[in-house]
Design an enzyme around this catalytic site. Structure first.
Site, PDB file in Angstrom:
ATOM      1  N   ALA A 185      -3.662 -66.380   0.953  1.00  0.00           N
ATOM      2  CA  ALA A 185      -4.476 -66.913   0.724  1.00  0.00           C
ATOM      3  C   ALA A 185      -4.131 -68.025  -0.472  1.00  0.00           C
ATOM      4  CB  ALA A 185      -5.650 -66.703   0.179  1.00  0.00           C
ATOM      5  N   SER A 188      -8.429 -73.083  -5.550  1.00  0.00           N
ATOM      6  CA  SER A 188      -7.992 -74.750  -5.745  1.00  0.00           C
ATOM      7  C   SER A 188      -7.354 -74.722  -7.281  1.00  0.00           C
ATOM      8  CB  SER A 188      -9.237 -75.036  -6.003  1.00  0.00           C
ATOM      9  OG  SER A 188      -9.826 -73.602  -7.542  1.00  0.00           O
ATOM     10  N   VAL A 192      -2.044 -66.597  -3.276  1.00  0.00           N
ATOM     11  CA  VAL A 192      -0.852 -65.725  -3.097  1.00  0.00           C
ATOM     12  C   VAL A 192       0.431 -65.659  -1.957  1.00  0.00           C
ATOM     13  CG1 VAL A 192      -1.702 -63.501  -3.190  1.00  0.00           C
ATOM     14  CG2 VAL A 192      -2.958 -64.646  -4.287  1.00  0.00           C
ATOM     15  N   ASP A 246     -16.941 -63.740 -10.579  1.00  0.00           N
ATOM     16  CA  ASP A 246     -16.757 -64.504  -9.966  1.00  0.00           C
ATOM     17  C   ASP A 246     -17.330 -64.212  -8.396  1.00  0.00           C
ATOM     18  OD1 ASP A 246     -16.053 -66.281  -8.086  1.00  0.00           O
ATOM     19  OD2 ASP A 246     -14.087 -66.248  -8.788  1.00  0.00           O
TER      20      ASP A 246
END
Length: 551
Positions: free
Chosen positions: A132, A135, A139, A285
């Site tokens: 992935a 911003s 990973v 988040d």
């Protein structure tokens, strides 16, 4: 180190170009001329698609063009339903997974510089293609020489310098907007965002958040936090245990594991509420990509770069606020909001309370098992935006978390309702707050506050009187015997209350610290007599207060 003037000017040009490109699209949509300039057909390098571009689409695309800082700004705004309408929030949430990856050669250099040696000496294997890209970082999957499978989170090269530059630009824009948008406090919001993104750039803080959350969950079954590998981590690299699983909102994947979706939805909701209201430390988040499920049914929490904190008093007031909403008590809900620091102008307070009453009245006859908390919160936030109220960030993020929990729950189980899970959980937390250890902690905090007031009060009063003497303040004293009598009564009540608190603390201190010979024989009598005296004094205070309030 502040960015140079040349760097700032170049960045302003880039921002102006991006906003012009997408602002043109927004202007065309506002004028109803979209059919004449079809951006969805590829005009001005827009991606071709069937559906026309909306205002929210253009804003998201502009943020993508502007790079990591603005992508993160959009992500943060997607968690602030008090500031942006729902369609913007949904569109900004798409920024989570739409960032091009950094080439592998740059990632390799970053790993070597951050870890102090070549990656091959630490990892037996690491995949160049990222799992992935976000911003701030991306990973990669790897394997340690011990055979453990890991994920390696690497910060994008140059991102810190870019963030510092963009924050200066945002501060200058906020200063220009401060007068026109004073109700939203643009400069305060930018500083709040700056703290958030700078914390997220320091992976050592995320590591501490992970370890703290894992410690809180030590006695909780069915929940898992990835293990951190310190020897392969640093300020801009974080290596974690790889845990196989699917997103929590992947109904097909959850059913494919043979798990009960309804049971999983309830477990996730209880965990989120327990972390916020029980520990005062919660994941900030809240999007489904950060919550996964293993084949064994364990709930996995990821990405702790953003966390929320609630003090003990805030948790108490929030508990009362949510229970007031569940009970459809608008007056109590508005009072709790004011105590939580939501600034409602005096001229708006009555109208705001009436609007809140009208909202809750629509649900007052619904049984708790059918009360849609997410819908209530969403409409409440519409009222907040209409009155241009500025919610504290943690309250807004918590509201978004609750709506996300109910939304995911409904995806997993169409009959899912959050309210029946909430009320018994909150009642249990209330009972936990009455335990002697917690009561003792709150008494200790209250005693310290009282001591600080006694120490600082005279100096503050002296400064106030000095201002009066210099003519900086004007005092108007009304000769009203009834008013003066009332003030004397309040002063006497305060003195007696302070005396009661002092006696309680003194009694507790003596019981803990003073142990003369033979104490065990008569300690119980001393405690009983002292407690009876304190309770008698407290009862007298209540009786006096009750008599004064009678008509």
């Amino acid at each position: 180190m502040r960015p140079s003037r040349t760097a700032l000017l170049n960045r302003y040009r880039e921002i102006t170009a991006a906003l012009t490109r997408h602002g043109l699209g927004y202007l065309v949509m506002e004028l109803g001329l979209g059919r004449y300039l079809p951006f969805n057909r590829g005009l001005l390098r827009h991606r071709p698609r069937e559906a026309p571009y909306t205002r929210a689409d253009h804003l998201r695309l502009a943020l993508e063009d502007l790079g990591p800082t603005f992508v993160k700004l959009g992500q943060v705004l997607s968690t602030r339903p008090d500031l942006v309408p729902p369609d913007w929030s949904v569109e900004f949430a798409k920024l989570q997974e739409r960032v091009p990856p950094v080439p592998w050669n740059q990632v390799w250099l970053k790993l070597a510089r951050e870890l102090g040696r070549p990656p091959e000496e630490i990892f037996a294997q690491i995949e160049p293609q990222p799992l992935a890209a976000a911003s701030i970082g991306q990973v990669h999957r790897g394997v340690l020489y011990s055979g453990e499978v890991v994920v390696v989170k690497v910060q994008r090269p140059g991102v810190y310098r870019q963030v510092q530059l963009d924050l200066e630009v945002l501060r200058s824009l906020a200063r220009m907007a401060q007068r026109r948008l004073a109700a939203y406090d643009p400069l305060g919001l930018v500083e709040e965002f700056a703290r958030t993104i700078l914390d997220e750039l320091d992976y050592t803080k995320e590591r501490r958040n992970l370890e703290r959350y894992a410690q809180n969950l030590a006695d909780t079954e069915g929940v898992r936090i990835p293990r951190v590998y310190p020897q392969a981590s640093g300020r801009e690299v974080l290596t974690l245990e790889y845990i196989e699983g699917v997103r929590v909102d992947d109904l097909a994947g959850v059913q494919g594991y043979g798990l009960d979706p309804a049971q999983l939805a309830g477990r996730m909701a209880r965990l989120l509420f327990r972390s916020a209201f029980g520990w005062g430390f919660f994941h900030a988040d809240p999007h489904p990509g950060n919550f996964r499920v293993t084949p064994q049914g364990e709930l996995v929490l990821l990405d702790f770069g953003m966390v929320g904190h609630l003090s003990r008093p805030e948790r108490g007031r929030l508990l009362e606020l949510v229970l007031a909403v569940v009970d459809s008590d608008a007056v109590r809900a508005a009072d709790r909001l004011a105590e939580l620091g939501v600034p409602i102008a005096p001229g708006q307070a009555t109208a705001f309370r009436h609007d809140l009453e009208r909202l809750l009245y629509q649900y007052i006859e619904l049984p708790i098992g059918q009360m849609p908390m997410g819908d209530i919160l969403g409409r409440f936030l519409e009222i907040v935006r209409a009155y241009q109220l500025h919610l504290p960030a943690h309250l807004s993020i918590l509201a978004k978390t609750i709506m996300m929990a109910e939304g995911v729950g409904v995806q997993l189980d169409p009959n899912f309702h959050l309210a029946p899970l909430v009320k018994p959980l909150f009642q249990r937390i209330f009972l936990e707050r009455l335990q002697p250890k917690q009561v003792q902690g709150r008494l200790r905090e209250g005693a310290l506050d009282l001591l600080a007031l006694l120490e600082e009060g005279p100096a503050g009063l002296r400064r106030l009187l000095d201002r009066v003497e210099r003519g900086e303040l004007e005092l108007r004293i009304r000769s009203d015997q009834e008013f003066l009598q009332e003030m004397r009564g309040i002063a006497n009540g305060l003195r007696l209350s302070a005396l009661t608190i002092a006696l309680i603390l003194a009694l507790a201190g003596l019981m803990m610290a003073y142990h003369p010979p033979g104490w065990e024989r008569w300690a119980g009598w001393v405690f009983g007599v002292g407690l009876a005296g304190v309770l008698g004094l407290g009862g007298y205070l209540l009786l006096v207060s009750w008599r004064k309030e009678r008509p």
